[in-house]
Design an enzyme around this catalytic site. Structure first.
Site, mmCIF file in Angstrom:
data_model
loop_
_atom_site.group_PDB
_atom_site.id
_atom_site.type_symbol
_atom_site.label_atom_id
_atom_site.label_comp_id
_atom_site.label_asym_id
_atom_site.label_seq_id
_atom_site.Cartn_x
_atom_site.Cartn_y
_atom_site.Cartn_z
ATOM 1 N N ASP A 60 -21.816 28.197 45.336
ATOM 2 C CA ASP A 60 -21.017 28.734 46.439
ATOM 3 C C ASP A 60 -22.011 29.086 47.543
ATOM 4 O OD1 ASP A 60 -19.655 30.571 48.172
ATOM 5 O OD2 ASP A 60 -18.230 31.005 46.561
ATOM 6 N N TYR A 153 -11.776 31.368 62.425
ATOM 7 C CA TYR A 153 -12.398 30.034 62.300
ATOM 8 C C TYR A 153 -13.242 29.710 63.536
ATOM 9 C CZ TYR A 153 -12.748 24.980 61.497
ATOM 10 O OH TYR A 153 -13.226 23.693 61.304
ATOM 11 N N THR A 188 -8.974 14.716 56.652
ATOM 12 C CA THR A 188 -9.520 15.200 55.375
ATOM 13 C C THR A 188 -8.479 16.135 54.758
ATOM 14 O OG1 THR A 188 -10.512 17.273 56.157
ATOM 15 C CG2 THR A 188 -11.837 15.267 56.429
HETATM 16 P P1 NAP Z 1 -12.891 19.474 53.031
HETATM 17 O O1 NAP Z 1 -12.648 18.132 52.466
HETATM 18 O O2 NAP Z 1 -12.016 20.606 52.613
HETATM 19 O O3 NAP Z 1 -14.421 19.830 52.786
HETATM 20 C C1 NAP Z 1 -14.924 21.128 52.744
HETATM 21 C C2 NAP Z 1 -15.878 21.195 51.578
HETATM 22 O O4 NAP Z 1 -16.544 22.456 51.578
HETATM 23 C C3 NAP Z 1 -15.155 21.059 50.247
HETATM 24 O O5 NAP Z 1 -15.785 20.033 49.499
HETATM 25 C C4 NAP Z 1 -15.324 22.426 49.599
HETATM 26 O O6 NAP Z 1 -15.468 22.238 48.197
HETATM 27 C C5 NAP Z 1 -16.594 22.942 50.252
HETATM 28 N N1 NAP Z 1 -16.644 24.390 50.282
HETATM 29 C C6 NAP Z 1 -15.713 25.234 50.788
HETATM 30 N N2 NAP Z 1 -16.105 26.498 50.618
HETATM 31 C C7 NAP Z 1 -17.307 26.460 49.990
HETATM 32 C C8 NAP Z 1 -18.202 27.443 49.529
HETATM 33 N N3 NAP Z 1 -17.947 28.758 49.678
HETATM 34 N N4 NAP Z 1 -19.342 27.051 48.920
HETATM 35 C C9 NAP Z 1 -19.623 25.736 48.758
HETATM 36 N N5 NAP Z 1 -18.804 24.756 49.168
HETATM 37 C C10 NAP Z 1 -17.644 25.128 49.774
HETATM 38 O O7 NAP Z 1 -12.777 19.414 54.619
HETATM 39 P P2 NAP Z 1 -13.686 18.714 55.729
HETATM 40 O O8 NAP Z 1 -12.750 18.474 56.857
HETATM 41 O O9 NAP Z 1 -14.481 17.597 55.194
HETATM 42 O O10 NAP Z 1 -14.630 19.921 56.165
HETATM 43 C C11 NAP Z 1 -16.037 19.830 56.258
HETATM 44 C C12 NAP Z 1 -16.501 20.615 57.466
HETATM 45 O O11 NAP Z 1 -15.975 20.006 58.640
HETATM 46 C C13 NAP Z 1 -16.036 22.079 57.507
HETATM 47 O O12 NAP Z 1 -17.118 22.902 57.884
HETATM 48 C C14 NAP Z 1 -14.966 22.070 58.577
HETATM 49 O O13 NAP Z 1 -14.844 23.321 59.234
HETATM 50 C C15 NAP Z 1 -15.493 20.996 59.503
HETATM 51 N N6 NAP Z 1 -14.509 20.399 60.406
HETATM 52 C C16 NAP Z 1 -13.453 19.691 59.920
HETATM 53 C C17 NAP Z 1 -12.532 19.142 60.800
HETATM 54 C C18 NAP Z 1 -11.324 18.359 60.333
HETATM 55 O O14 NAP Z 1 -10.423 18.080 61.143
HETATM 56 N N7 NAP Z 1 -11.245 17.954 59.078
HETATM 57 C C19 NAP Z 1 -12.697 19.322 62.185
HETATM 58 C C20 NAP Z 1 -13.782 20.045 62.641
HETATM 59 C C21 NAP Z 1 -14.687 20.576 61.745
HETATM 60 P P3 NAP Z 1 -15.159 23.385 47.120
HETATM 61 O O15 NAP Z 1 -13.921 24.098 47.600
HETATM 62 O O16 NAP Z 1 -14.982 22.634 45.862
HETATM 63 O O17 NAP Z 1 -16.373 24.243 47.117
#
Ligand code: NAP
Length: 256
Positions: A60, A153, A188
């Site tokens: 984590d 956020y 995602t």
């Molecule tokens: P996602 O598939 O939900 O990926 C987030 C990942 O972070 C998951 O694999 C989750 O796995 C891990 N995670 C969450 N909390 C954690 C913790 N405390 N410790 C370790 N791992 C943790 O969504 P994503 O869209 O790919 O997000 C990745 C990044 O992109 C994030 O920072 C998000 O804010 C950013 N982002 C996403 C978007 C979008 O539209 N999708 C847009 C702008 C920015 P576990 O829960 O298994 O740990």
């Protein structure tokens, strides 16, 4: 990327998984960090099947000791560290300030901002000259401030950019680059961990072809974001440090 070692947080899904895949495909040995071992193992298996090198380190990112152990595991397995992708994050709770509890605000900041700090802090002593840190921020907190309820956020994402810029200056003399990427809507599963409560309608954006000038209503993909991560991680970006890069099809210019 050949001969380089990369540690990617949030590597079990979405942008993190796609980035880990691409970095491995380009020759990096990767360490996959996240909380869900089964998801990380699936990504590791897929990388290995394609001839890449990957290990799993369950941690984590809010747990300093666990992240430190993940870095140590990386050094043991791969013998060094060159690239850090601080990508783990959650949407957390989206609610008005009177609805949002202190614990909810703190939890989002803890994972997205403090988790980024912890990840980079433990990696830095081991990053080799020429190393690169890529922080996944967002259009929220950088260009978009109209997603009502996203105050926790957006604050966490704005903080990540400030942290990246401070560290770009601090670590520059050691030959380490630090940049932030700001994705717009990316397809995602991040919505699955979003708690949206009592939100008024989003401020409307009228545009003939949808909210994203480049693609209309179609969001970007994790693979498209991974291309940017790999570029910033690699030597092709050798003079790029301390900047945010938006990857959003111009969405954030329309929805400020
Ligand atoms: P996602 O598939 O939900 O990926 C987030 C990942 O972070 C998951 O694999 C989750 O796995 C891990 N995670 C969450 N909390 C954690 C913790 N405390 N410790 C370790 N791992 C943790 O969504 P994503 O869209 O790919 O997000 C990745 C990044 O992109 C994030 O920072 C998000 O804010 C950013 N982002 C996403 C978007 C979008 O539209 N999708 C847009 C702008 C920015 P576990 O829960 O298994 O740990």
């Amino acid at each position: 990327m050949r001969g380089k070692v990369a540690l990617v947080t949030g590597a079990g899904s979405g942008i993190g998984a796609a980035s880990a895949h691409l970095l491995a495909e380009r020759g990096a040995a990767v360490t996959l960090v996240g909380r869900t071992e089964s998801e990380l193992e699936t990504v590791a298996e897929s990388i290995r099947k394609r001839g890449g090198e990957a290990i799993v380190a369950v941690a984590d990112v809010t747990d300093s000791d666990a992240v430190s152990a993940a870095v140590e595991a990386t050094l043991d397995a791969h013998g060094g560290l060159d690239v850090v992708v601080a990508n783990a994050g959650v949407n957390g709770t989206w609610a008005g300030i009177e609805e949002l509890t202190v614990e909810e605000f703190r939890s989002t900041l803890d994972i997205n901002l403090v988790g980024t700090f912890i990840t980079i802090k433990h990696a830095v002593p081991h990053l080799r000259r020429g190393g690169s840190v890529v922080v996944t921020s967002s259009v929220n907190g950088s260009r978009i401030f109209s997603n009502s309820g996203a105050s926790a956020y957006s604050s966490s994402k704005a903080g990540q950019i400030a942290l990246a810029k401070m560290l770009a200056v601090e670590l520059g003399p050691r030959g380490i680059r630090v940049n932030a990427i700001c994705p717009g809507a990316i397809d995602t599963a991040i919505g699955d961990n979003t708690d949206v409560r009592n939100q008024s309608a989003k401020i409307p954006v009228e545009f003939p072809a949808g909210p994203i000038p480049l693609t209309g209503n179609t969001p970007g993909s994790s693979e498209q974001v991974a291309e940017l991560v790999a570029f910033l991680a690699g030597d092709a970006a050798s003079h790029i440090s301390g900047t945010e890069v938006w990857i959003d099809g111009a969405e954030s210019l329309l929805q400020g």
